[in-house]
Design an enzyme around this catalytic site. Structure first.
Site, PDB file in Angstrom:
ATOM      1  N   LYS A  32       0.848  -1.243   0.090  1.00 47.93           N
ATOM      2  CA  LYS A  32       0.085   0.080   0.066  1.00 47.93           C
ATOM      3  C   LYS A  32       0.764   1.236   0.162  1.00 47.93           C
ATOM      4  O   LYS A  32       1.789   1.352   0.936  1.00 47.93           O
ATOM      5  CB  LYS A  32      -0.883  -0.038   1.126  1.00 47.93           C
ATOM      6  CG  LYS A  32      -1.748   1.090   1.396  1.00 47.93           C
ATOM      7  CD  LYS A  32      -2.820   0.920   2.511  1.00 47.93           C
ATOM      8  CE  LYS A  32      -3.827   2.157   3.022  1.00 47.93           C
ATOM      9  NZ  LYS A  32      -4.565   1.956   4.139  1.00 47.93           N
ATOM     10  N   HIS A  83      -0.281   4.471   0.299  1.00 48.64           N
ATOM     11  CA  HIS A  83      -0.796   5.734   0.827  1.00 48.64           C
ATOM     12  C   HIS A  83      -1.624   5.225   2.387  1.00 48.64           C
ATOM     13  O   HIS A  83      -1.325   3.892   2.777  1.00 48.64           O
ATOM     14  CB  HIS A  83      -2.129   5.964   0.125  1.00 48.64           C
ATOM     15  CG  HIS A  83      -3.275   4.914  -0.088  1.00 48.64           C
ATOM     16  ND1 HIS A  83      -3.224   3.934  -1.110  1.00 48.64           N
ATOM     17  CD2 HIS A  83      -4.413   4.808   0.587  1.00 48.64           C
ATOM     18  CE1 HIS A  83      -4.058   3.128  -0.683  1.00 48.64           C
ATOM     19  NE2 HIS A  83      -4.804   3.692   0.197  1.00 48.64           N
TER      20      HIS A  83
END
Length: 218
Positions: free
Chosen positions: A106, A108
């Site tokens: 991921k 963010h």
């Protein structure tokens, strides 16, 4: 080797929920197996709560293991690891952190590929089965990349079955990484249970033939 009470209960539970089935099943290896363990059928709250108790029972048996975090490999290992730490808290008053990995990193929010507790110290892996050992090797690499130390693996069922060589995938992991791979039950214990239960004579004969053909050397 005698069946412990929790192992007998686990086999009975797995059969009753059709998680452990008998018949004719084609495995990824192409082998025709007389039994199949489908962890995907731990798909209700009651089943997941129950399976956690059996993993926790193994940890109580293996009380020499020194672990700081329980790790569940994506995807099947995630609910198994979470149910295990819940059982450790509820039944043994042990508050153990757990974490799992994302398949995709991921970029963010909190970012990264690890969710839950940081992978620090000694790490215990919880998963359903080890077939070729690929997923477990990936987990071991993730643990080491994070600077932590893998100390063991627990799976639900050890098929005690040779891979392409003379040893099983589980034995190969133990040899390559120097860590124990434990199981709630193995094929020998399943056969022993069926003998004790009675009424499985034909099934037992087929399972013993399969073990003679593909089983590991003892």
């Amino acid at each position: 080797m005698s069946l412990k009470s929790y192992q007998r209960e686990f086999i009975e539970f797995a059969i009753s929920q059709e998680i452990l089935s008998f018949g004719s099943f084609i495995l990824k290896s192409g082998r025709k197996s007389p039994y199949f363990f489908n962890a995907g059928k731990f798909n209700k709250g009651s089943a997941l709560s129950t399976i956690g108790k059996y993993y926790a029972a193994v940890l109580q048996d293996e009380n020499h293991l020194d672990y700081d975090v329980v790790f569940g490999p994506a995807y099947k290992g995630i609910p198994l690891a979470s149910s295990t730490v819940i059982a450790l808290s509820e039944h043994y008053n042990k508050d153990v952190p757990y974490s799992f990995n994302r398949k995709e990193i991921k970029d963010h929010g909190d970012g990264g590929s690890i969710v839950g507790a940081p992978l620090k110290g000694n790490i215990l892996i919880i998963d359903d089965v080890i077939t070729a050992g690929t997923a477990i090797r990936e987990s071991l690499a993730i643990i080491k990349e994070n600077g932590a130390t893998p100390v063991g693996v627990i799976v639900a069922v050890d098929r005690q079955e040779r891979g392409t060589g003379e040893v099983s995938a589980i034995q190969q992991i133990e040899q390559d990484y120097g860590i124990p791979v434990m199981s709630i039950v193995n094929l020998d214990l399943i056969i022993q249970y069926l003998k004790e239960k009675g009424g499985y004579d034909e099934r037992l004969s087929i399972m013993k033939e399969y073990r003679d053909m593909y089983g590991i050397k003892k």
